[in-house]
Design a protein around this motif. Sequence first.
Motif, short mmCIF file in Angstrom:
data_model
loop_
_atom_site.label_atom_id
_atom_site.label_comp_id
_atom_site.label_asym_id
_atom_site.label_seq_id
_atom_site.Cartn_x
_atom_site.Cartn_y
_atom_site.Cartn_z
N HIS A 1 0.59 -1.59 -0.08
CA HIS A 1 -0.26 -0.05 -0.46
C HIS A 1 0.82 0.99 0.00
O HIS A 1 1.78 1.40 0.55
N SER B 1 -7.84 -5.69 -8.54
CA SER B 1 -7.89 -4.55 -6.98
C SER B 1 -6.53 -5.69 -5.86
O SER B 1 -6.63 -5.03 -5.01
N PRO C 1 -8.08 2.23 -5.05
CA PRO C 1 -9.51 3.11 -5.51
C PRO C 1 -10.25 3.53 -6.52
O PRO C 1 -11.50 4.06 -6.29
N ALA D 1 -14.90 -1.73 -5.82
CA ALA D 1 -13.69 -1.09 -5.71
C ALA D 1 -13.37 0.70 -5.10
O ALA D 1 -12.49 0.21 -4.64
N ARG E 1 -12.66 0.90 -1.51
CA ARG E 1 -11.61 0.76 -0.83
C ARG E 1 -11.52 1.41 0.46
O ARG E 1 -10.78 1.15 1.11
N SER E 2 -10.73 2.55 0.05
CA SER E 2 -10.51 3.38 1.30
C SER E 2 -11.10 3.06 2.41
O SER E 2 -10.63 3.51 3.54
N ALA F 1 -12.88 0.38 3.27
CA ALA F 1 -13.32 -1.20 3.71
C ALA F 1 -12.22 -0.78 5.16
O ALA F 1 -11.62 -0.62 5.16
N PRO G 1 -9.85 -3.82 3.39
CA PRO G 1 -9.95 -3.73 1.87
C PRO G 1 -9.52 -5.34 0.57
O PRO G 1 -10.32 -5.56 -0.32
N ASP G 2 -8.42 -5.41 1.08
CA ASP G 2 -8.30 -7.15 0.58
C ASP G 2 -9.00 -8.15 0.86
O ASP G 2 -8.46 -9.13 -0.24
N THR H 1 -11.96 -7.69 1.71
CA THR H 1 -13.78 -6.48 2.00
C THR H 1 -14.32 -6.71 0.28
O THR H 1 -15.44 -7.50 0.05
N ILE H 2 -13.30 -6.07 -0.65
CA ILE H 2 -13.41 -5.28 -1.94
C ILE H 2 -13.52 -7.10 -3.21
O ILE H 2 -15.43 -6.77 -3.14
N SER I 1 -4.79 5.64 -2.08
CA SER I 1 -4.98 4.00 -0.83
C SER I 1 -4.76 4.08 0.16
O SER I 1 -3.54 4.52 0.18
#
Length: 494
Positions: free
Chosen positions: A20, A89, A95, A237, A240-241, A243, A246-247, A249-250, A493
């Motif tokens: 990230h 993603s 995002p 997506a 994403r920021s 979430a 994110p890795d 959840t998305i 992100s």
Amino acid sequence: MATEIAPAGAPVPVAGAAPHPPTRTGALRGSLGVGSIVFMVVAAAAPLTVVGGAVPIAILLGNGAGVPMMFLVSAIVLLFFAVGLSTMSRFVPRPGAFFTYVGYGLGRPMGLGTAHLALLTYTLIQAAVYGYLGGALQSSIVDLGGPSVPWWTWSLVVVAVTGYLGYRDIELSSRVLGVLLAAEVGIVLLLDVAVIVKGGHSGLNAESFTPNQFLSGSPGIGLMFAVAGFIGFESTAIFRSEARDPDRTIPRATYAAVAIIGVFYTLSSWSLVQAWGVDKVVPAAAADPAGMIMATARDYLGGWADVTVHVLLLTSLFACILSFHNVITRYQHSMASATAMPSRFAAVHGRHRSPHVSSLVQTATAAVLVAVFAACRLDPELQVFAWFSGIATLGIVVLMALTCLAVIVYFRRNRSAVGAWQSLVSPVLGLVGLIAILVIVVANFATLIGGSSTLADIFIALVVLSIVIGVVQARIIARRDPVAYDTLTDAISL
């Protein structure tokens, strides 16, 4: 160790996913889980509006009782697309969604062209629903004995309410959407159960899924309406920021959204066919397409359901608008973070942690569009809704096809630990399906927008022009500010 090749050409070592980037001023924060994100993107698909509005028209103009099969086919194609989207993603953890992924796969100029098309698509589908909701509120209030005021007055009221919610914490919008979505999905599922328990009009059957019904009438038009019903699920997506993880959840939210929408539409359109009978469903749709879902609810659930469905159709349209407002504001925020829009759009509210400036700009844009529609004396349903939802359908299919192609190119250039199914097979299958759908949409576009072939050509040119504008803007940025160009598709992100 795998290597991710960034658009600028600088190798970034990764171990399954790109690291990230550091948090920058203006980064969005949040703790949205899978459920919250799914609520927002499924709300954008407006389930009750699709079942009560689009399905009867698809039955009438498309392939009649075979429409449920169209939703199933669309869901399968979009699941292939979702595999590539979710995989991308993980390796491009930013995002920006469409414009970021296409930028990494097909180059920055095409990425920015995609960004402009995405903004056009989401802005016009929201504008289309503003028109539809304004007209529906006008009719409903008059029917209840209220004052007769222009439809655009109600549209502007909804713009204001949407702007207020969009300005505040994303969690507030999520809670509002959750309540509205649960209500509209609940009434449709209750109707589905009632139809199944009562055996429909003349006994339950699976004829809707036979080749005979699938190919009856105008299957191409039926498929177009089915694909249009999924608009919104692909925007996972964008959040994403905000979430929680994110890795995880998305991807989960993306798969859940397309699966839930696909199953819901297939089941509910099939139930509607069963409620009237395979042989009588087309005449029923022709008699009163707008009132078909209310009549079905009245017949199978009682008079209370007629009124309830009517009210929930209005809230479904509002949920759709609010969801797209959140998507558009975050798209603008991501583009501003990547130097593709004014930097002020990337500002984040100190207390609400929302992209408040972007939200205000989007609210103003919506108000201006409604004012233009009113000044041009456009009909809120036959012109505003039909025309602009048609452009959005064309735009979203182009966006998804470009994204599939970008995924394929990206993973061919950058070998990783991802298997062939995720990086090649599924995206290729999705691309083939989307190209086929695109050909059908273009061939039937005049019918989709309910206008002339000349108007259809103008709208198709508008879609192409939006991409060209983005490509040209990218070239200009490259000449004027090479440093900004190097980060053009790198949205913030966390």
